[in-house]
Design a protein around this motif. Structure first.
Motif, PDB file in Angstrom:
ATOM      1  N   LEU A   1      31.613  51.153  42.443  1.00 57.32           N
ATOM      2  CA  LEU A   1      33.017  50.967  43.304  1.00 57.32           C
ATOM      3  C   LEU A   1      32.769  49.901  44.568  1.00 57.32           C
ATOM      4  O   LEU A   1      33.815  50.100  45.437  1.00 57.32           O
TER       5      LEU A   1
ATOM      6  N   ILE B   1      40.019  54.980  41.078  1.00 53.49           N
ATOM      7  CA  ILE B   1      38.838  55.543  41.566  1.00 53.49           C
ATOM      8  C   ILE B   1      38.699  57.011  41.173  1.00 53.49           C
ATOM      9  O   ILE B   1      37.546  57.732  41.052  1.00 53.49           O
TER      10      ILE B   1
ATOM     11  N   TRP C   1      35.782  62.143  47.360  1.00 57.08           N
ATOM     12  CA  TRP C   1      34.478  61.740  47.502  1.00 57.08           C
ATOM     13  C   TRP C   1      33.797  62.592  48.742  1.00 57.08           C
ATOM     14  O   TRP C   1      32.588  63.019  48.605  1.00 57.08           O
TER      15      TRP C   1
ATOM     16  N   TRP D   1      35.118  50.051  47.935  1.00 59.33           N
ATOM     17  CA  TRP D   1      34.463  50.900  48.984  1.00 59.33           C
ATOM     18  C   TRP D   1      35.299  51.334  50.094  1.00 59.33           C
ATOM     19  O   TRP D   1      35.416  52.610  50.629  1.00 59.33           O
TER      20      TRP D   1
ATOM     21  N   SER E   1      25.610  59.283  43.249  1.00 63.40           N
ATOM     22  CA  SER E   1      26.240  58.482  44.342  1.00 63.40           C
ATOM     23  C   SER E   1      25.667  57.117  44.653  1.00 63.40           C
ATOM     24  O   SER E   1      26.608  56.184  45.058  1.00 63.40           O
TER      25      SER E   1
ATOM     26  N   ALA F   1      41.341  59.278  47.144  1.00 65.97           N
ATOM     27  CA  ALA F   1      39.775  59.296  46.575  1.00 65.97           C
ATOM     28  C   ALA F   1      38.927  59.456  47.600  1.00 65.97           C
ATOM     29  O   ALA F   1      37.633  60.107  47.451  1.00 65.97           O
ATOM     30  N   LYS F   2      39.067  59.015  49.119  1.00 61.68           N
ATOM     31  CA  LYS F   2      38.256  59.450  49.923  1.00 61.68           C
ATOM     32  C   LYS F   2      38.076  61.019  50.049  1.00 61.68           C
ATOM     33  O   LYS F   2      36.963  61.695  50.417  1.00 61.68           O
TER      34      LYS F   2
ATOM     35  N   ILE G   1      35.859  58.725  38.913  1.00 65.71           N
ATOM     36  CA  ILE G   1      34.958  59.915  39.339  1.00 65.71           C
ATOM     37  C   ILE G   1      35.235  60.802  38.420  1.00 65.71           C
ATOM     38  O   ILE G   1      34.215  61.588  38.114  1.00 65.71           O
TER      39      ILE G   1
ATOM     40  N   VAL H   1      37.385  54.350  49.519  1.00 69.55           N
ATOM     41  CA  VAL H   1      36.581  55.576  49.215  1.00 69.55           C
ATOM     42  C   VAL H   1      36.392  56.237  50.625  1.00 69.55           C
ATOM     43  O   VAL H   1      36.132  57.480  50.682  1.00 69.55           O
TER      44      VAL H   1
ATOM     45  N   LYS I   1      28.313  54.025  43.968  1.00 74.38           N
ATOM     46  CA  LYS I   1      28.595  53.348  45.222  1.00 74.38           C
ATOM     47  C   LYS I   1      28.459  51.823  44.778  1.00 74.38           C
ATOM     48  O   LYS I   1      29.478  50.820  45.202  1.00 74.38           O
TER      49      LYS I   1
ATOM     50  N   ASN J   1      43.517  53.414  44.198  1.00 76.19           N
ATOM     51  CA  ASN J   1      43.047  54.985  44.388  1.00 76.19           C
ATOM     52  C   ASN J   1      43.076  55.541  43.400  1.00 76.19           C
ATOM     53  O   ASN J   1      42.246  56.494  43.035  1.00 76.19           O
TER      54      ASN J   1
END
Length: 248
Positions: free
Chosen positions: A31, A67, A93, A35, A24, A89-90, A71, A38, A28, A64
């Motif tokens: 990205l 990301i 994560w 961010w 992570s 993406a959120k 990932i 995210v 971070k 999006n």
């Protein structure tokens, strides 16, 4: 670190359920410019009446998708298959954070356990050092900031790492290990690794030059049993010169 334009470019580390803190941290930084997407601060545009709505929507969806792709490229397959149900993406994560975020103490316990358990075995010095460094780096991430700025603590941590590394080496390096432990001041782990690689090369070269030994085959000849035939004719001997008798 600015994310690369090539969405197929993989990250240098893969999440394997044990290294979430380090993974992570890397992600971070990777990205950083995206961010907001995210963590949900930069939401998907919904105001269709906005003058630049189409442009904003296209930009958000492109970022999006990038990301999510990055990932997926940075996790092992068994974890990646769990992410297919998410479109944002959120959501991806947050799912990973729920699964793998541990308390600092629980993470510290696991890392300390792994460091004590790891052994060099058949790994080369360089491979073993990489494995140990990965554990040390993860442990350093959860250290309090006040300790990271305290030089006596950093010096003590370096000594502890040296002890951990030397303890887990193969017996091939016993001579050099004993020499290192009696040095004042103690060397750094990096300098010790350099010495061990040289020693590893010397040991391998010596083994390659050693003459090959062969164990000769051993043959056993069995003794034939004596015949029990009592009727076998006897062999006559000359007359004894002293007693004047035959067969004597």
């Amino acid at each position: 670190m600015v994310p690369r334009d090539d969405s197929l470019q993989s990250i240098s580390i893969q999440l394997d359920a044990k290294n979430y803190a380090y993974w992570s941290y890397v992600m971070k930084n990777f990205l950083q410019t995206m961010w907001g997407i995210v963590i949900g601060d930069k939401k998907k545009p919904t105001d269709e009446k906005a003058a630049n709505y189409e442009t904003l929507l296209d930009s958000w969806e492109t970022d999006n998708s990038k990301i999510i792709t990055w990932i997926n490229n940075s996790v092992i397959q068994s974890i990646g298959t769990q992410l297919a149900k998410y479109d944002m993406a959120k959501e991806v994560w947050d799912h990973l954070a729920r699964l793998y975020t541990q308390s600092n103490f629980a993470k510290q316990y696991q890392l300390e356990f792994d460091i004590q358990a790891i052994q060099q075995n058949n790994l080369s010095v360089q491979e073993f050092y990489a494995a140990m460094s990965d554990l040390w780096d993860q442990l350093a991430l959860i250290e309090p900031d006040v300790l990271k700025a305290f030089k006596p603590y950093i010096d003590r941590r370096e000594e502890q790492r040296l002890v951990q590394f030397l303890m887990a080496l193969r017996s091939d390096f016993e001579g050099l290990r004993g020499s290192i432990l009696h040095r004042t001041p103690l060397p750094t782990v990096d300098s010790v690794v350099h010495e061990l690689i040289d020693e590893e090369t010397r040991i391998k070269s010596h083994a390659d030059k050693a003459p090959k030994t062969f164990t000769p085959a051993v043959f056993f000849v069995s003794q034939r049993p004596q015949s029990s035939n009592q009727n076998r004719p006897r062999v006559a001997f000359d007359e004894c010169a002293f007693y004047k008798k035959k067969n004597h």
